[in-house]
Design a protein around this motif. Structure first.
Motif, PDB file in Angstrom:
ATOM      1  N   ARG A 291     -12.492  -1.627   1.934  1.00  0.00           N
ATOM      2  CA  ARG A 291     -12.054  -0.770   3.043  1.00  0.00           C
ATOM      3  C   ARG A 291     -13.215   0.066   3.546  1.00  0.00           C
ATOM      4  NH1 ARG A 291      -5.963   0.745   2.644  1.00  0.00           N
ATOM      5  NH2 ARG A 291      -5.223  -0.945   1.364  1.00  0.00           N
TER       6      ARG A 291
ATOM      7  N   MET B 141      -1.915   2.457  -6.881  1.00  0.00           N
ATOM      8  CA  MET B 141      -0.584   2.864  -6.446  1.00  0.00           C
ATOM      9  C   MET B 141       0.074   3.639  -7.573  1.00  0.00           C
ATOM     10  SD  MET B 141       0.714  -0.409  -4.300  1.00  0.00           S
ATOM     11  CE  MET B 141       0.288  -1.538  -5.612  1.00  0.00           C
TER      12      MET B 141
ATOM     13  N   ASP C 208       0.857  -1.188   0.000  1.00  0.00           N
ATOM     14  CA  ASP C 208       0.000   0.000   0.000  1.00  0.00           C
ATOM     15  C   ASP C 208       0.889   1.232   0.000  1.00  0.00           C
ATOM     16  OD1 ASP C 208      -1.899   2.063   0.584  1.00  0.00           O
ATOM     17  OD2 ASP C 208      -3.181   0.569   1.536  1.00  0.00           O
ATOM     18  N   ASP C 209       0.603   2.187  -0.867  1.00  0.00           N
ATOM     19  CA  ASP C 209       1.420   3.393  -0.944  1.00  0.00           C
ATOM     20  C   ASP C 209       1.070   4.422   0.129  1.00  0.00           C
ATOM     21  OD1 ASP C 209      -1.017   3.670  -2.452  1.00  0.00           O
ATOM     22  OD2 ASP C 209      -0.251   5.590  -3.180  1.00  0.00           O
TER      23      ASP C 209
ATOM     24  N   ASP D 238       5.756  -0.081  -0.121  1.00  0.00           N
ATOM     25  CA  ASP D 238       4.891   1.031  -0.512  1.00  0.00           C
ATOM     26  C   ASP D 238       4.755   1.212  -2.024  1.00  0.00           C
ATOM     27  OD1 ASP D 238       7.440   1.923  -1.066  1.00  0.00           O
ATOM     28  OD2 ASP D 238       7.251   3.791   0.068  1.00  0.00           O
TER      29      ASP D 238
ATOM     30  N   ASP E 251      -3.118  -3.224  -2.348  1.00  0.00           N
ATOM     31  CA  ASP E 251      -3.940  -2.070  -2.700  1.00  0.00           C
ATOM     32  C   ASP E 251      -4.005  -1.978  -4.228  1.00  0.00           C
ATOM     33  OD1 ASP E 251      -5.357   0.335  -2.554  1.00  0.00           O
ATOM     34  OD2 ASP E 251      -3.530   1.535  -2.412  1.00  0.00           O
TER      35      ASP E 251
ATOM     36  N   THR F  98      -7.281  -4.954  -1.899  1.00  0.00           N
ATOM     37  CA  THR F  98      -8.023  -4.072  -1.001  1.00  0.00           C
ATOM     38  C   THR F  98      -8.256  -2.748  -1.709  1.00  0.00           C
ATOM     39  OG1 THR F  98      -6.063  -3.073   0.020  1.00  0.00           O
ATOM     40  CG2 THR F  98      -6.873  -5.126   1.000  1.00  0.00           C
ATOM     41  N   SER F  99      -9.416  -2.169  -1.450  1.00  0.00           N
ATOM     42  CA  SER F  99      -9.702  -0.872  -2.051  1.00  0.00           C
ATOM     43  C   SER F  99     -10.932  -0.260  -1.397  1.00  0.00           C
ATOM     44  CB  SER F  99      -9.947  -1.017  -3.555  1.00  0.00           C
ATOM     45  OG  SER F  99     -10.185   0.246  -4.126  1.00  0.00           O
TER      46      SER F  99
ATOM     47  N   SER G  40      -2.550   3.612   5.890  1.00  0.00           N
ATOM     48  CA  SER G  40      -3.229   2.362   5.531  1.00  0.00           C
ATOM     49  C   SER G  40      -2.305   1.168   5.700  1.00  0.00           C
ATOM     50  CB  SER G  40      -3.706   2.404   4.073  1.00  0.00           C
ATOM     51  OG  SER G  40      -4.653   3.425   3.898  1.00  0.00           O
ATOM     52  N   ARG G  41      -1.067   1.343   5.282  1.00  0.00           N
ATOM     53  CA  ARG G  41      -0.072   0.277   5.395  1.00  0.00           C
ATOM     54  C   ARG G  41       0.175  -0.077   6.860  1.00  0.00           C
ATOM     55  NH1 ARG G  41       3.280   2.754   2.491  1.00  0.00           N
ATOM     56  NH2 ARG G  41       4.709   3.462   4.105  1.00  0.00           N
TER      57      ARG G  41
END
Length: 184
Positions: free
Chosen positions: A123, A74, A27-28, A51, A71, A100-101, A32-33
């Protein structure tokens, strides 16, 4: 095959669950990460985070995780591109990829599944749902490991039989041969 009384075949035994999965979180967005890593660790698993999509692909090739949480959006590679690259390069084992989104609607998830993702999480991610999915994938990965070990054992037995053993497909082409058949 006849087994002695009280002996079960290997497939009759209950599959032990992998107790702690090695999960790659991609995840960038830093918050969230960190949230996902904390959640994964709170559920008893090991989390590694990157990331960028390209970093994920490189890490998967160097140190394959048991499962990936990815995610979709990105900056360098999209989640879709990451899935395609991993599916093209990781062919010797199954790596479950859960995308995930928070994008609206089901279309991003449908596209992710069409690109090769195995599952998705909307999410904000529910801890209970993530726990259930990780339990499911842990059981499947345990079964995969047992089947691989059984296949390797069968191959070792097969290769050490002194008589030639070959299997053929419906067209009569050799599909498999043990060492004795190859020497023959």
């Amino acid at each position: 095959m006849h087994l002695p009384p009280g002996t079960n075949s290997p497939m009759d035994r209950q599959t032990p669950l992998i107790s702690s999965l090695r999960i790659l979180v991609v995840d960038d967005i830093t918050e969230s990460r960190h949230y996902l890593c904390g959640l994964v660790e709170a559920l008893g698993h090991q989390a590694t985070a990157v990331d960028r999509g390209q970093a994920a692909v490189e890490l998967v090739l160097r140190q394959p995780p048991d499962l990936m949480l990815l995610d979709l959006l990105m900056p360098d590679l999209s989640g879709f591109e990451v899935i395609e690259q991993i599916r093209a390069q990781v062919t010797e084992r199954w790596l479950p990829i859960l995308v995930t989104s928070s994008l609206p609607g089901e279309e991003p998830f449908v596209q992710a599944l069409r690109h090769g993702a195995d599952d998705y999480l909307v999410r904000p991610i529910s801890a209970d749902l993530l726990l259930a999915k990780l339990g499911h994938y842990g059981a499947v990965l345990s079964l995969q490991a047992r089947l691989t070990a059984m296949a390797e054992r069968q191959r070792a037995i097969h290769d050490n039989i002194l008589d030639a053993v070959m299997t053929f497909d419906a067209d009569g082409c050799i599909q498999e041969a043990n060492r004795a058949a190859i020497r023959w």
